[in-house]
Design an enzyme around this catalytic site. Sequence first.
Site, PDB file in Angstrom:
ATOM      1  N   GLN A  59       0.475  -0.805  -0.185  1.00  0.00           N
ATOM      2  CA  GLN A  59       0.099  -0.179   0.100  1.00  0.00           C
ATOM      3  C   GLN A  59       1.192   0.808  -0.168  1.00  0.00           C
ATOM      4  O   GLN A  59       0.297   2.063  -0.453  1.00  0.00           O
ATOM      5  CB  GLN A  59      -0.450  -0.278   0.919  1.00  0.00           C
ATOM      6  CG  GLN A  59      -1.619   1.343   1.383  1.00  0.00           C
ATOM      7  CD  GLN A  59      -2.673   1.446   2.598  1.00  0.00           C
ATOM      8  OE1 GLN A  59      -2.880   2.459   2.879  1.00  0.00           O
ATOM      9  NE2 GLN A  59      -2.843   0.725   2.976  1.00  0.00           N
ATOM     10  N   SER A  60       1.940   1.622   0.822  1.00  0.00           N
ATOM     11  CA  SER A  60       2.521   2.610   1.131  1.00  0.00           C
ATOM     12  C   SER A  60       2.799   2.798  -0.239  1.00  0.00           C
ATOM     13  O   SER A  60       2.861   4.057  -1.277  1.00  0.00           O
ATOM     14  CB  SER A  60       3.876   2.880   2.011  1.00  0.00           C
ATOM     15  OG  SER A  60       4.075   1.948   2.253  1.00  0.00           O
ATOM     16  N   ARG A  80       6.347  -9.902 -10.733  1.00  0.00           N
ATOM     17  CA  ARG A  80       7.323 -10.577 -10.260  1.00  0.00           C
ATOM     18  C   ARG A  80       6.175 -10.955 -11.323  1.00  0.00           C
ATOM     19  O   ARG A  80       4.737 -10.895 -10.979  1.00  0.00           O
ATOM     20  CB  ARG A  80       7.286 -10.398  -9.191  1.00  0.00           C
ATOM     21  CG  ARG A  80       8.099 -12.360  -8.944  1.00  0.00           C
ATOM     22  CD  ARG A  80       7.264 -12.624  -8.158  1.00  0.00           C
ATOM     23  NE  ARG A  80       7.883 -12.461  -6.218  1.00  0.00           N
ATOM     24  CZ  ARG A  80       8.829 -13.015  -5.249  1.00  0.00           C
ATOM     25  NH1 ARG A  80      10.173 -14.075  -5.588  1.00  0.00           N
ATOM     26  NH2 ARG A  80       8.629 -12.041  -4.174  1.00  0.00           N
ATOM     27  N   ASP A 115      11.177 -10.627 -13.597  1.00  0.00           N
ATOM     28  CA  ASP A 115      12.653 -11.470 -12.396  1.00  0.00           C
ATOM     29  C   ASP A 115      13.498 -10.934 -12.114  1.00  0.00           C
ATOM     30  O   ASP A 115      14.056 -10.517 -12.822  1.00  0.00           O
ATOM     31  CB  ASP A 115      12.469 -12.694 -13.215  1.00  0.00           C
ATOM     32  CG  ASP A 115      13.025 -13.715 -12.295  1.00  0.00           C
ATOM     33  OD1 ASP A 115      13.374 -12.794 -11.173  1.00  0.00           O
ATOM     34  OD2 ASP A 115      12.939 -14.707 -11.761  1.00  0.00           O
ATOM     35  N   ARG A 146      19.924  -6.430  -1.928  1.00  0.00           N
ATOM     36  CA  ARG A 146      19.771  -7.527  -2.501  1.00  0.00           C
ATOM     37  C   ARG A 146      19.908  -7.884  -4.507  1.00  0.00           C
ATOM     38  O   ARG A 146      20.419  -8.596  -4.636  1.00  0.00           O
ATOM     39  CB  ARG A 146      19.564  -8.973  -2.029  1.00  0.00           C
ATOM     40  CG  ARG A 146      19.770  -9.109  -0.916  1.00  0.00           C
ATOM     41  CD  ARG A 146      19.201 -10.810   0.134  1.00  0.00           C
ATOM     42  NE  ARG A 146      17.531 -10.166   0.122  1.00  0.00           N
ATOM     43  CZ  ARG A 146      17.367  -9.348   0.967  1.00  0.00           C
ATOM     44  NH1 ARG A 146      18.104  -8.512   2.134  1.00  0.00           N
ATOM     45  NH2 ARG A 146      16.280  -9.601   1.250  1.00  0.00           N
ATOM     46  N   LYS A 178      10.822  -4.995   9.129  1.00  0.00           N
ATOM     47  CA  LYS A 178       9.727  -5.109   8.618  1.00  0.00           C
ATOM     48  C   LYS A 178       8.761  -3.991   9.206  1.00  0.00           C
ATOM     49  O   LYS A 178       8.568  -4.586  10.790  1.00  0.00           O
ATOM     50  CB  LYS A 178       9.720  -6.447   7.746  1.00  0.00           C
ATOM     51  CG  LYS A 178      10.410  -7.079   7.062  1.00  0.00           C
ATOM     52  CD  LYS A 178      10.185  -8.650   6.569  1.00  0.00           C
ATOM     53  CE  LYS A 178      10.289  -8.834   5.761  1.00  0.00           C
ATOM     54  NZ  LYS A 178      10.089 -10.581   5.040  1.00  0.00           N
ATOM     55  N   VAL A 179       7.712  -3.741   8.433  1.00  0.00           N
ATOM     56  CA  VAL A 179       6.927  -2.946   8.740  1.00  0.00           C
ATOM     57  C   VAL A 179       5.762  -2.846   7.771  1.00  0.00           C
ATOM     58  O   VAL A 179       5.802  -2.764   7.299  1.00  0.00           O
ATOM     59  CB  VAL A 179       7.252  -1.451   9.530  1.00  0.00           C
ATOM     60  CG1 VAL A 179       6.436  -0.407  10.014  1.00  0.00           C
ATOM     61  CG2 VAL A 179       8.332  -1.872  10.289  1.00  0.00           C
ATOM     62  N   TYR A 180       4.898  -2.923   8.868  1.00  0.00           N
ATOM     63  CA  TYR A 180       2.914  -2.212   7.956  1.00  0.00           C
ATOM     64  C   TYR A 180       2.529  -2.011   9.194  1.00  0.00           C
ATOM     65  O   TYR A 180       2.710  -1.284  10.178  1.00  0.00           O
ATOM     66  CB  TYR A 180       2.371  -4.643   8.090  1.00  0.00           C
ATOM     67  CG  TYR A 180       2.681  -5.413   7.141  1.00  0.00           C
ATOM     68  CD1 TYR A 180       2.263  -4.809   5.927  1.00  0.00           C
ATOM     69  CD2 TYR A 180       3.494  -6.421   7.881  1.00  0.00           C
ATOM     70  CE1 TYR A 180       2.397  -6.099   5.274  1.00  0.00           C
ATOM     71  CE2 TYR A 180       3.386  -6.861   6.891  1.00  0.00           C
ATOM     72  CZ  TYR A 180       3.340  -7.327   5.445  1.00  0.00           C
ATOM     73  OH  TYR A 180       3.794  -8.176   4.124  1.00  0.00           O
ATOM     74  N   GLU A 181       1.497  -1.188   8.351  1.00  0.00           N
ATOM     75  CA  GLU A 181       0.135  -0.267   8.762  1.00  0.00           C
ATOM     76  C   GLU A 181       0.606  -0.290  10.127  1.00  0.00           C
ATOM     77  O   GLU A 181       1.121   1.157  10.810  1.00  0.00           O
ATOM     78  CB  GLU A 181      -0.601  -0.332   8.096  1.00  0.00           C
ATOM     79  CG  GLU A 181      -1.229   0.601   8.895  1.00  0.00           C
ATOM     80  CD  GLU A 181      -1.542   2.289   8.092  1.00  0.00           C
ATOM     81  OE1 GLU A 181      -0.883   2.182   6.974  1.00  0.00           O
ATOM     82  OE2 GLU A 181      -1.707   3.167   8.993  1.00  0.00           O
ATOM     83  N   ASP A 210       0.765   3.858   5.980  1.00  0.00           N
ATOM     84  CA  ASP A 210       0.419   3.346   4.796  1.00  0.00           C
ATOM     85  C   ASP A 210       0.734   4.593   3.395  1.00  0.00           C
ATOM     86  O   ASP A 210       1.094   5.358   2.950  1.00  0.00           O
ATOM     87  CB  ASP A 210      -0.007   1.645   4.231  1.00  0.00           C
ATOM     88  CG  ASP A 210       0.501   1.218   4.637  1.00  0.00           C
ATOM     89  OD1 ASP A 210       1.445   1.307   4.832  1.00  0.00           O
ATOM     90  OD2 ASP A 210       0.095  -0.284   4.897  1.00  0.00           O
ATOM     91  N   GLY A 289      -8.286  20.664  19.511  1.00  0.00           N
ATOM     92  CA  GLY A 289      -7.712  21.749  19.977  1.00  0.00           C
ATOM     93  C   GLY A 289      -8.177  22.526  20.466  1.00  0.00           C
ATOM     94  O   GLY A 289      -8.393  21.958  22.071  1.00  0.00           O
ATOM     95  N   GLY A 290      -8.133  24.089  20.818  1.00  0.00           N
ATOM     96  CA  GLY A 290      -8.450  25.090  22.161  1.00  0.00           C
ATOM     97  C   GLY A 290      -9.828  24.847  22.362  1.00  0.00           C
ATOM     98  O   GLY A 290     -10.500  25.227  22.620  1.00  0.00           O
TER      99      GLY A 290
END
Length: 463
Positions: A59-60, A80, A115, A146, A178-181, A210, A289-290
């Site tokens: 997604q990101s 791929r 590929d 890599r 590794k990171v997800y949302e 993302d 907020g204020g």
Amino acid sequence: MAARKKTKLKAAAKQTPVTKRKTAAAVKKTPVQKITTKPWGKAGKALDGVRILDFTHVQSGPTCTQLLGYMGADCIKVERPGTGDITRGQLRDVKGADSLYFTMLNGNKRSITIDSKHPKGKEILERLVKACDVLVENFAPGTLDRMGFTWEHVHKLNPRMIMASVKGFGPGPYEECKVYENIAQCAGGAASTTGFREGPPVVTGAQIGDSGTGLHLALGIVAALYQRDRTGRGQRVLCAMQDGVLNLARVKLRDQQRLKHGALEEYSQFGEGVPFGKSVPRAGNDSGGGQPGWILKCKGWETDPDAYTYFITQAPVWEQICDLIGKPEWKTHPDYAKPPARLPRLKQIFNTIEDWTKTKTKFEVMELCNQHDIPVGPILSMKEIAEDQSLRATGTVVEVDHPVRGKYLTVGNPIKLSDSPCEVKRSPLLGEHTEEILTKVLGYGKKDVDAIKASGAITPATD
Ligand code: CAO
């Protein structure tokens, strides 16, 4: 001392006179450009001529390149062979068709299958690096290296190339992760400050990790393109999801620092007499907020989970609020007339306003309050948003046709440019443009394409 002075003078004498230098620089910086005579919206798109090597997935990254595509960039999505972007097959609703997850994030792109681990595939990718302006990727840390496409290698192949990446974390202890949302929402400070005080941290439905980071990355890319006009060289653009979320949660870092100087009086916890701890607490539906606000029930709330309104007790329209809800005496009562007096009794105030909102639908509340400039907002369900004709009219919600799945809704460009109209196109089928890109962008002949096909570099591996 005297000798040094002499050298300085000599050096000064060699320099171009200041006025002359200024003029030269000014001319270089702002080349005189003829203003087009074409009508507004007919002078092409903002990013016409920018070609993107779109190595993004999930997604990101795809959010970023889709936005650039909406603005006219030619996005060549490398996938791929056989499987493509993993989201093509995730959360499928129509058998055999690309999922909405994929189609709604990959409009206005062309798809080529390569590929990247195949020697011939690498050769094609190198040609693409030379033919493109921007490489966008959001692989796990180290993946692109890599594959052989380190920044050094890419920069050597094409010094004008801008290489833009989304990673979960910036340099530091977590950079390899590794990171997800939702991990980003947690690590960026959003989750700890979202939800109710009595409950656990909560993640939001808006994909601030993302899509939020994709948006940040897109800004970095256009800034780098602008700088490249002056310098002639590309640069790296990095957006860490943790940083993107924190940027969106900056008001909470503000409150963290305010805590040192006392209670956060606009949080309803203050009025309830609950002491603050060491960190910014979860504030439920407080406005942040204020101007105090809260979510209130509207007519039909017993059966409709979205029959609610957000109601802000904005100070300048307090008297109008009092009249509307049938509490004119609050206009002068010392417990209610001024904002500081109201802070300790916000809960009671909102309960009273809710007694009024419960007698109206959320749209009636909107209508009545807006007549008095009172800021409120109906809680819109996704069904209501999907059916909203004004969002269709502005191109924020767009219906597109897909050869396999048929018609579907997507979110068009939320950024409206007056001279760069956005035409939302459906997402590409896997490898739909492989031959077109090989021949028309990279200049391969028919024989070369046949050889590439036979090599297995653009087709799924057969066991
Ligand atoms: N040809 C051949 N191989 C390919 C390929 C292609 N065209 N495209 C990708 N691959 C290979 C990669 O080379 C990699 O192989 P190795 O691990 O052997 O090097 C493999 O596919 C997996 O790629 P990945 O490492 O990016 O993907 P993952 O499923 O392991 O991780 C994700 C996914 C999202 C956690 C990770 O990409 C990531 O952390 N990205 C950065 C942060 C980010 O964008 N997160 C948001 C994702 S949306 O919620």
